[in-house]
Design a protein around this motif. Structure first.
Motif, mmCIF file in Angstrom:
data_model
loop_
_atom_site.group_PDB
_atom_site.id
_atom_site.type_symbol
_atom_site.label_atom_id
_atom_site.label_comp_id
_atom_site.label_asym_id
_atom_site.label_seq_id
_atom_site.Cartn_x
_atom_site.Cartn_y
_atom_site.Cartn_z
ATOM 1 N N SER A 396 4.731 1.681 3.407
ATOM 2 C CA SER A 396 5.434 2.510 2.701
ATOM 3 C C SER A 396 5.171 4.183 3.646
ATOM 4 O O SER A 396 5.751 5.281 3.828
ATOM 5 C CB SER A 396 4.814 3.220 1.322
ATOM 6 O OG SER A 396 3.732 3.275 0.941
ATOM 7 N N GLY A 441 2.856 0.898 -2.866
ATOM 8 C CA GLY A 441 3.271 1.862 -2.535
ATOM 9 C C GLY A 441 2.325 2.289 -2.162
ATOM 10 O O GLY A 441 2.094 3.193 -1.301
ATOM 11 N N ARG A 482 8.636 -0.327 -5.624
ATOM 12 C CA ARG A 482 6.987 -0.054 -5.370
ATOM 13 C C ARG A 482 6.805 0.322 -6.580
ATOM 14 O O ARG A 482 5.050 1.094 -6.524
ATOM 15 C CB ARG A 482 6.829 0.292 -3.804
ATOM 16 C CG ARG A 482 6.617 -0.724 -2.861
ATOM 17 C CD ARG A 482 6.571 0.229 -1.690
ATOM 18 N NE ARG A 482 6.370 -1.011 -0.490
ATOM 19 C CZ ARG A 482 6.779 -0.306 0.976
ATOM 20 N NH1 ARG A 482 7.725 0.233 1.252
ATOM 21 N NH2 ARG A 482 6.324 -1.797 1.728
ATOM 22 N N ASP A 483 7.727 1.458 -6.727
ATOM 23 C CA ASP A 483 7.316 2.763 -7.423
ATOM 24 C C ASP A 483 6.446 2.394 -9.177
ATOM 25 O O ASP A 483 6.027 2.726 -9.554
ATOM 26 C CB ASP A 483 8.499 3.823 -8.118
ATOM 27 C CG ASP A 483 9.102 4.753 -6.711
ATOM 28 O OD1 ASP A 483 7.806 4.421 -6.261
ATOM 29 O OD2 ASP A 483 9.799 5.225 -7.070
ATOM 30 N N SER A 484 7.443 1.041 -10.108
ATOM 31 C CA SER A 484 6.950 0.761 -10.789
ATOM 32 C C SER A 484 5.305 -0.495 -10.907
ATOM 33 O O SER A 484 5.215 -0.936 -11.671
ATOM 34 C CB SER A 484 8.336 0.585 -12.100
ATOM 35 O OG SER A 484 8.799 -0.305 -11.054
#
Length: 841
Positions: A396, A441, A482-484
């Motif tokens: 990222s 992430g 990636r966020d969760s």
């Protein structure tokens, strides 16, 4: 032409358009044996049916339009009445019509060219053959009217172009091209005697008509045959198009009469293999096609589209060789990853090519292939057979690329320098080939999936193995949100699993696809997983509930899917389809009930998104019929065992005990002044529901004697409470109380006492009303607030009256029971929550 932007898009016809022509009012388009006339660039206004075979030539002709089919039947149609004006049938053996032209100034006459090489001039009005030209013994492919009257350019199958005077049947000049049949001809009309001719290999030749020689060549103007070309009248601009899905405008302003591309619009010339949204604004879609190019399409406006070009082993050598003989071209991209962080400093895209060991980098800012070729050092000298890159991911931060190979190796490279930064595992990460790679992430974990049914978690920095998960089947691909921290895994047995990378356990399993899963995409919030399969369906799975909530069937399978980071569009690319289709997310702008679909749900075939407004209407009608859109009205009380609160705002009941403090704070500093003149606004009675005050009677002879009956006037609430003593119905007085404001409630409760004009019986009735509310377990907070205020106001009277004391003691036990029950539930819930937060799973 000025900006090469779309001016209008017509409604869609039933099949692919095969022939096109236009006059100043209408556009004529045909498919199969049907001809349509389109007006206002939008809707079909006339349909001409009568041909038995496919139409292949069209010529608008004043009030008529001429069409020729492959069975050699020529029909002249009256445009307005849609009737046949004339039909001429030619013998295919002697005169197979292959070209048609209306020569300038030749009234009612058309010139026909044949595959046998002969030409015929017909008068359409009188249906007479005026003249037969012997031709040149070679099939005619195309005609073009020269700027001079009576002069026509004839393109032949052999690559010859004949400039012929049809008035005297004389050949003025003859040219020859070496690239096969002539596909299109056009003349410049801005004062330069130049003719351009197109060829099947994509080259354009420019001929000087005064010098009678080749002026220049525009090689590889298109990568396929030139389908059409036309000089803009009176300007040095040439517009060309071909089957490579490109339209280009060339300007002739340089020395030597060469043209350069002024502006162009192009898509893929072969279907896209993979599409992904680029960046977080949801405006660009990167698309890799089977034609070997990487392109960026804008969802906002086509002027922001750009092509990053073709992959090439050696750019300089490629340019020298040209498109046709390019041995340096790389195979199509199969997988790529992009990141916008640092994309202005160095390359931000990394791609794997079909059956190729080297991965390439691409630069989005410079719209070109990047500087690095990433491959393991041991293969830098010799090219191995059957070893190739299969999966790729980019971190990222945009600093590292992680590449997986068919041998099971996983390597890390630096994106800025292209230097190899390490390898996972001793020799290789997996025994089988790598099917998917993902980096989380924060660059803590690298997740790799191998064909030997294993998913491995590695420390990104130290390259140590952290954990291995066994799978039920061989994975075909993975995708990380990636966020969760949710990992979607597609399997070779057409099932899908969802793995939580924190707990490293599979949390959801989905099955239902009947073909290989081509691609997956998560919604931006990570709640939906959308999958496409070779069974031609696109399915949306709701992860929290673990249900299938949407499914639609298409004519062709979706090869790749990507959802916008803003959640507004789903983009799909399909088998044998050059376009990228956008589907809008209905849940953003209308109420959509996300109920699970029934097990026996049969999806109907949905047409791909187009520009035809009729499709939208059909979809809307279908929506109304289904019961999905029925809104849910919550009842007063869900169940009699549940303690239910009222839906009244807090301001109506929360401050009832503190009203005296509020009144003191809100006391005016000086008495209100009476206005000198009459008020402009009609005075209203204070309260929640506005009511106009009755006008005061200004009568001097008014009696000064006070009427006792007026003072003793009973309120609605009081009357209802009195009635409830006999009929035991307490809903009516409660509803009256719910409509009142805090100060009015206090006034009503004060007036229940004997000194306020009330009675002990009515006070008893009030306490019974509270008992009824506690019994039924609804309006729970109101019962507490009203009872607290009542006890505060009338504690002395209650303690002195035995009947009231009895009611109060009964209420006390009721309250105690309800509250203990509630408190137990609260404690239990809090306990479970605390355990879930702190316990190690």
């Amino acid at each position: 032409v000025k900006k090469l932007g779309i001016v209008a898009v017509s409604n869609a016809l039933l099949q692919d358009i095969t022939c096109l022509a236009a006059d100043r009012m209408l556009i004529f388009a045909s498919y199969s044996n049907v001809l349509h006339a389109i007006a206002r660039n939008k809707e079909v206004v006339h349909t001409y049916e009568g041909h038995k075979a496919r139409i292949h030539l069209l010529q608008p002709f004043g009030d008529h339009v001429i069409s020729v089919d492959v069975a050699n039947v020529l029909i002249v149609w009256d445009i307005q009445s849609e009737e046949e004006y004339l039909q001429v049938v030619f013998d295919k053996a002697t005169f197979a019509v292959s070209a048609i032209l209306h020569p300038s100034t030749y009234l009612n006459k058309i010139l026909l060219g044949s595959e046998q090489g002969g030409l015929q001039l017909w008068n359409i009005r009188s249906n007479k053959l005026l003249y037969s030209f012997p031709g040149w013994g070679l099939g005619v492919t195309t005609f073009a009217q020269a700027p001079a009257v009576d002069v026509v350019a004839v393109g032949l199958v052999s690559g010859h172009i004949v400039i012929h005077n049809i008035k005297f049947d004389e050949t003025l000049m003859k040219f020859q091209q070496d690239w096969g049949p002539i596909t299109a001809i056009s003349f410049r009309t801005d004062g330069h005697p130049v003719m351009a001719a197109g060829s099947p290999v994509g080259h354009i030749a420019l001929w000087d008509l005064e010098e009678k020689k080749l002026m220049s060549q525009m090689r590889n103007a298109h990568s396929t045959a030139i389908a059409g070309m036309s000089f803009v009248p009176g300007e040095p601009l040439l517009i060309t198009n071909g089957a490579d899905n490109a339209i280009r405008v060339w300007i002739f302003d340089g020395p030597g009469g060469m043209g350069r591309v002024l502006r162009s619009r192009m898509g893929h010339s072969a279907p896209p293999t993979r599409i992904r949204y680029h960046g977080q604004n949801g405006e660009q879609i990167l698309s890799a096609g089977q034609d070997g190019t990487l392109q960026s399409f804008s969802t906002v406006h086509e002027r922001f589209n750009k092509s990053l070009g073709r992959g090439s082993i050696n750019k300089k050598k490629s340019k020298k060789k040209g498109l046709q003989h390019d041995t340096m071209a790389l195979p199509p991209i199969t997988a790529f990853a992009s990141e916008v962080a640092h994309q202005s400093d160095w390359d931000g895209i990394v791609a794997c090519h079909q059956g190729y060991i080297t991965c390439t980098t691409w630069n989005y800012q410079k719209t070109s292939m990047g500087t690095h070729k990433l491959r393991p050092e041991e293969f830098s000298k010799n090219k191995p057979v059957d070893i190739y890159a299969t999966a790729v991911d980019i971190t990222s931060c945009g600093n590292f690329a992680v590449i997986g190979m068919s041998t099971g190796q996983v390597d890390v490279y630096n994106m800025q320098s292209g230097i190899h930064r390490g390898r996972y595992g001793k020799d290789r990460a997996h025994e089988g080939s790598i099917r998917g790679i993902a980096v989380d992430g924060l660059n803590q974990l690298t997740i790799t999936a191998g064909s030997e049914r294993l998913i491995k978690f590695w420390k990104f920095k130290t390259k140590d193995l952290v954990y291995t998960t066994d799978l039920s089947s061989s994975p075909s691909g993975i995708l990380l949100h990636r966020d969760s921290g949710i990992l979607g895994i597609a399997f070779d047995d057409f099932s899908i699993s969802v793995l939580d990378i924190e707990t490293r356990k599979i949390v959801r399993k989905f099955s239902g696809h009947l073909g290989r899963i081509n691609d997956m995409t998560f919604s931006p919030d990570g709640r939906w997983l959308i999958t496409s399969s070779m069974d031609c369906t696109i399915k949306t799975w709701d992860l929290p509930s673990g249900c299938l909530i949407d499914c639609f069937l298409l004519d062709s399978a979706a090869v790749s899917l990507t959802m916008s980071p803003t959640g507004d569009f789903l983009a799909s690319a399909h088998v044998d389809d050059l376009g990228i289709y956008l589907w809008s997310n209905r849940s953003l702008y209308s109420l959509v009930s996300l109920r699970p679909l029934p097990a026996d749900y049969e999806p109907s075939v949905v047409t791909l998104p187009g520009t035809c407004p009729l499709q939208d209407v059909d979809v809307a009608e279908g929506e109304e019929k289904c019961d999905e859109m029925i809104e849910y009205d919550s009842p007063e009380q869900l169940g009699e065992q549940l303690v239910t609160l009222s839906s009244l705002p807090e301001s109506r009941w929360k401050n009832l005990l503190n009203l005296d403090v509020i009144k003191k704070k809100n006391k005016p500093r000086e008495p209100p002044k009476v206005p000198k003149s009459a008020p402009f606004f009609i005075p209203t009675v204070p309260g929640l529901i506005p009511q106009f005050a009755a006008p005061e009677q200004e009568n001097d002879a008014q009696s000064k004697v006070v009427n006792i009956g007026v003072l003793a006037q009973k309120s609605d609430f009081y009357i209802h409470l009195e009635e409830a003593l006999s009929n035991n119905e307490y809903v009516a007085p409660l509803n009256v109380l719910k409509d009142l404001g805090p100060s009015n409630i206090e006034v009503e409760l004060r007036s229940l006492a004997p000194e306020g004009g009330g009675s002990v019986e009515v006070m008893q009735s009030f306490l019974r009303m509270i008992g009824m509310m506690l019994n039924k377990k609804y309006n729970f907070e109101l019962a507490q607030a009203y009872l607290a205020l009542f006890l505060k106001l009338h504690l002395k009277i209650v303690s002195s009256e035995p009947s009231l004391l009895e009611e109060v003691s009964r209420l006390s036990t009721q309250l105690e029971e309800t509250w203990i029950h509630l408190r137990t539930l609260f404690s239990q819930s809090l306990c479970v929550l605390t355990y879930m937060k702190s316990a190690l799973l």
